[in-house]
Design a protein around this motif. Structure first.
Motif, PDB file in Angstrom:
ATOM      1  N   LEU A 109       5.660  10.717   1.353  1.00  0.00           N
ATOM      2  CA  LEU A 109       5.583  12.246   1.254  1.00  0.00           C
ATOM      3  C   LEU A 109       6.514  13.028   1.912  1.00  0.00           C
ATOM      4  O   LEU A 109       6.694  14.149   1.621  1.00  0.00           O
ATOM      5  N   GLY A 110       7.228  12.207   2.858  1.00  0.00           N
ATOM      6  CA  GLY A 110       8.605  12.938   3.507  1.00  0.00           C
ATOM      7  C   GLY A 110       9.649  13.429   2.773  1.00  0.00           C
ATOM      8  O   GLY A 110       9.881  13.032   1.690  1.00  0.00           O
ATOM      9  N   PRO A 111      10.519  14.348   3.454  1.00  0.00           N
ATOM     10  CA  PRO A 111      11.819  14.925   2.642  1.00  0.00           C
ATOM     11  C   PRO A 111      12.515  13.762   2.366  1.00  0.00           C
ATOM     12  O   PRO A 111      13.372  13.790   1.138  1.00  0.00           O
ATOM     13  N   LEU A 112      12.743  12.433   2.945  1.00  0.00           N
ATOM     14  CA  LEU A 112      13.675  11.371   2.660  1.00  0.00           C
ATOM     15  C   LEU A 112      13.407  11.074   1.134  1.00  0.00           C
ATOM     16  O   LEU A 112      14.375  10.478   0.410  1.00  0.00           O
ATOM     17  N   TYR A 113      12.138  10.910   0.625  1.00  0.00           N
ATOM     18  CA  TYR A 113      11.834  10.694  -0.717  1.00  0.00           C
ATOM     19  C   TYR A 113      11.609  11.825  -1.574  1.00  0.00           C
ATOM     20  O   TYR A 113      11.176  11.373  -2.705  1.00  0.00           O
ATOM     21  N   TRP A 114      11.580  12.957  -1.386  1.00  0.00           N
ATOM     22  CA  TRP A 114      11.676  14.064  -2.253  1.00  0.00           C
ATOM     23  C   TRP A 114      12.425  13.998  -3.671  1.00  0.00           C
ATOM     24  O   TRP A 114      12.128  14.347  -4.740  1.00  0.00           O
ATOM     25  N   GLY A 115      13.713  13.513  -3.507  1.00  0.00           N
ATOM     26  CA  GLY A 115      14.693  13.423  -4.431  1.00  0.00           C
ATOM     27  C   GLY A 115      14.101  12.274  -5.381  1.00  0.00           C
ATOM     28  O   GLY A 115      13.884  12.379  -6.903  1.00  0.00           O
ATOM     29  N   ILE A 116      13.560  11.059  -4.941  1.00  0.00           N
ATOM     30  CA  ILE A 116      12.933  10.318  -5.978  1.00  0.00           C
ATOM     31  C   ILE A 116      11.460  10.848  -6.648  1.00  0.00           C
ATOM     32  O   ILE A 116      11.290  10.474  -7.901  1.00  0.00           O
ATOM     33  N   TRP A 117      10.668  11.421  -5.866  1.00  0.00           N
ATOM     34  CA  TRP A 117       9.408  11.994  -6.484  1.00  0.00           C
ATOM     35  C   TRP A 117       9.875  13.175  -7.577  1.00  0.00           C
ATOM     36  O   TRP A 117       9.322  13.259  -8.739  1.00  0.00           O
ATOM     37  N   LEU A 118      11.058  13.656  -7.444  1.00  0.00           N
ATOM     38  CA  LEU A 118      11.656  14.779  -8.533  1.00  0.00           C
ATOM     39  C   LEU A 118      11.962  14.002  -9.618  1.00  0.00           C
ATOM     40  O   LEU A 118      11.613  14.356 -10.885  1.00  0.00           O
ATOM     41  N   PHE A 119      12.599  12.639  -9.491  1.00  0.00           N
ATOM     42  CA  PHE A 119      13.041  11.900 -10.715  1.00  0.00           C
ATOM     43  C   PHE A 119      11.769  11.409 -11.204  1.00  0.00           C
ATOM     44  O   PHE A 119      11.559  11.503 -12.586  1.00  0.00           O
ATOM     45  N   VAL A 120      10.579  11.047 -10.351  1.00  0.00           N
ATOM     46  CA  VAL A 120       9.407  10.716 -11.116  1.00  0.00           C
ATOM     47  C   VAL A 120       8.905  11.684 -11.981  1.00  0.00           C
ATOM     48  O   VAL A 120       8.322  11.313 -13.123  1.00  0.00           O
ATOM     49  N   GLY A 121       8.865  12.880 -11.409  1.00  0.00           N
ATOM     50  CA  GLY A 121       8.558  14.068 -12.317  1.00  0.00           C
ATOM     51  C   GLY A 121       9.204  14.150 -13.646  1.00  0.00           C
ATOM     52  O   GLY A 121       8.287  14.457 -14.689  1.00  0.00           O
ATOM     53  N   LEU A 122      10.482  13.951 -13.473  1.00  0.00           N
ATOM     54  CA  LEU A 122      11.304  14.108 -14.769  1.00  0.00           C
ATOM     55  C   LEU A 122      10.764  13.037 -16.036  1.00  0.00           C
ATOM     56  O   LEU A 122      10.588  13.179 -16.915  1.00  0.00           O
TER      57      LEU A 122
ATOM     58  N   PRO B 257       0.691  -1.130   0.020  1.00  0.00           N
ATOM     59  CA  PRO B 257      -0.141  -0.136   0.032  1.00  0.00           C
ATOM     60  C   PRO B 257       0.856   1.112  -0.076  1.00  0.00           C
ATOM     61  O   PRO B 257       2.174   1.385   0.516  1.00  0.00           O
ATOM     62  N   PHE B 258       0.348   2.359  -0.419  1.00  0.00           N
ATOM     63  CA  PHE B 258       0.958   3.680  -0.591  1.00  0.00           C
ATOM     64  C   PHE B 258       1.077   3.947   1.033  1.00  0.00           C
ATOM     65  O   PHE B 258       0.034   3.714   1.890  1.00  0.00           O
ATOM     66  N   GLU B 259       2.233   4.738   1.542  1.00  0.00           N
ATOM     67  CA  GLU B 259       2.546   4.911   2.776  1.00  0.00           C
ATOM     68  C   GLU B 259       2.465   6.564   2.973  1.00  0.00           C
ATOM     69  O   GLU B 259       3.195   7.181   2.085  1.00  0.00           O
ATOM     70  N   ARG B 260       2.145   7.192   3.767  1.00  0.00           N
ATOM     71  CA  ARG B 260       2.083   8.664   4.005  1.00  0.00           C
ATOM     72  C   ARG B 260       3.706   8.932   4.066  1.00  0.00           C
ATOM     73  O   ARG B 260       3.978   9.984   3.782  1.00  0.00           O
ATOM     74  N   GLN B 261       4.473   8.054   4.761  1.00  0.00           N
ATOM     75  CA  GLN B 261       5.991   8.705   4.876  1.00  0.00           C
ATOM     76  C   GLN B 261       6.590   8.689   3.385  1.00  0.00           C
ATOM     77  O   GLN B 261       7.721   9.190   3.375  1.00  0.00           O
TER      78      GLN B 261
ATOM     79  N   ASN C 177      14.369   0.588   0.301  1.00  0.00           N
ATOM     80  CA  ASN C 177      13.646   1.584  -0.339  1.00  0.00           C
ATOM     81  C   ASN C 177      12.220   1.210  -0.629  1.00  0.00           C
ATOM     82  O   ASN C 177      12.197   0.734  -1.824  1.00  0.00           O
ATOM     83  N   ARG C 178      11.436   1.429   0.435  1.00  0.00           N
ATOM     84  CA  ARG C 178       9.947   1.072   0.182  1.00  0.00           C
ATOM     85  C   ARG C 178       9.183   1.865  -0.784  1.00  0.00           C
ATOM     86  O   ARG C 178       8.422   1.357  -1.492  1.00  0.00           O
ATOM     87  N   LEU C 179       9.547   3.033  -1.184  1.00  0.00           N
ATOM     88  CA  LEU C 179       8.881   3.833  -2.384  1.00  0.00           C
ATOM     89  C   LEU C 179       9.196   3.395  -3.612  1.00  0.00           C
ATOM     90  O   LEU C 179       8.471   3.178  -4.648  1.00  0.00           O
TER      91      LEU C 179
END
Length: 319
Positions: free
Chosen positions: A26-39, A20-24, A171-173
């Motif tokens: 969205l935390g700063p630890l994963y912001w780099g991964i989300w930036l890459f997903v946006g790219l 399942p998707f976890e609220r964690q 890396n759960r994300l």
């Protein structure tokens, strides 16, 4: 562009729930991964020439920045193709890194573009063999080609099936993203630790099992057999799985066309792999993978330590 069969209806009832998707996430630890997903999302809608230019740049940077990985590729190519000239192997090495970089940047198209778009950008080398697989199910015997993720998605757009996956460590994300991406068209993916039972259930229902057969998993579960003339630790289970699942084996490999950004499912007619989990089965598996790889060697993931496990305490082949 596609010469493949149209998607068949798939039964996704009884599908296991993934992570399942976890609220964690969205935390700063994963912001780099989300930036890459946006790219990746932006690149999913970008023209091929832009993705290719970035892949050439990224592949070149990776090749120069990680000499250890470059040496692994060069060593594998020299072991497997001693008859090829130095110039040929150097060109294959360069192309290998570009192909792998493009495939990485293409995760966005796999995760965000619709099924009809992905279908239209995929060709099938033998539509009759693929139609037989879709109709009756089978073990898809494959290896780590540049188009591995793409053709994995392509299979699930055409038929119900399953595959094993190795989690990305802690890396759960990343685990969630890849699991979600692979299951978006109805595939069932199971951690390797769950064994073969869920895959046999799918096979006996006339579905498919996407079986990646080229990893070196150590000596405990392997036997040694030649791979391009070099003894390789090989898990010899493809024939046994097919027999238990009551289905044939279809060799296949995913290829990427850097000319236009399309993919090719290279699939061969049904092949026989011995049911006994012994050296004869391992030799048949490796020989089958060789046939696929030789068609376009740079497409294969030569950065794997294919010969890490050595027979009888033989000398290490990598620096």
């Amino acid at each position: 562009m596609s010469d493949s069969p149209s998607p068949s209806s798939r039964d996704t009832s009884g599908a296991d729930q993934g992570q399942p998707f976890e609220r964690q996430f969205l935390g700063p630890l994963y912001w780099g991964i989300w930036l890459f997903v946006g790219l990746l999302w932006l690149l999913a809608y970008a023209p091929h020439r832009l993705r290719l230019g970035l892949a050439i740049l990224l592949g070149g940077l990776y090749r120069r920045a990680y000499p250890k990985r470059r040496r692994i590729v060069a060593r594998n190519l020299s072991l497997c193709f001693p008859e090829a000239s130095d110039e040929t192997r150097s060109d294959w090495l360069r192309r290998h890194f570009i192909l792998q970089a493009y495939a990485l940047l293409d995760l966005g198209r796999l995760w965000f573009r619709p099924a009809d778009y992905l279908m239209s950008h995929t060709r099938v080398s033998d539509p009759d063999a693929f139609a037989q697989l879709v109709a009756g199910g089978g073990v898809v015997l494959t290896g780590h080609g540049a188009g591995l993720e793409w053709v994995g998605h392509f299979f699930t757009m055409n038929m119900t099936g399953s595959a094993m996956y190795k989690p990305f460590g802690r890396n759960r994300l990343l685990n969630w993203l890849f699991e979600r991406g692979r299951e978006r068209h109805g595939a069932r993916v199971y951690p390797r630790a769950q064994g073969l039972k869920p895959h046999l259930r799918h096979l006996r229902a006339g579905q498919g099992f996407f079986y990646i057969a080229d990893e070196d998993l150590g000596a405990a579960d392997s036997v040694f057999a030649p791979f391009f003339g070099v003894e390789k630790a090989t898990v010899p289970l493809a024939g046994k799985i097919a027999a238990l699942g009551r289905v044939p084996v279809y060799p296949a490999l995913g290829q990427l066309d850097l000319g236009d950004g399309s993919y090719r499912l290279l699939i061969l007619p049904q092949t026989v792999i011995p049911q006994e989990a012994d050296e004869s089965a391992a030799a048949a598996i490796n020989s089958t993978l060789e046939r696929l790889i030789r068609i376009d060697p740079p497409q294969y993931m030569w950065s794997l330590k294919l010969f890490k496990t050595r027979p009888n305490a033989a000398r290490e082949v990598y620096d």
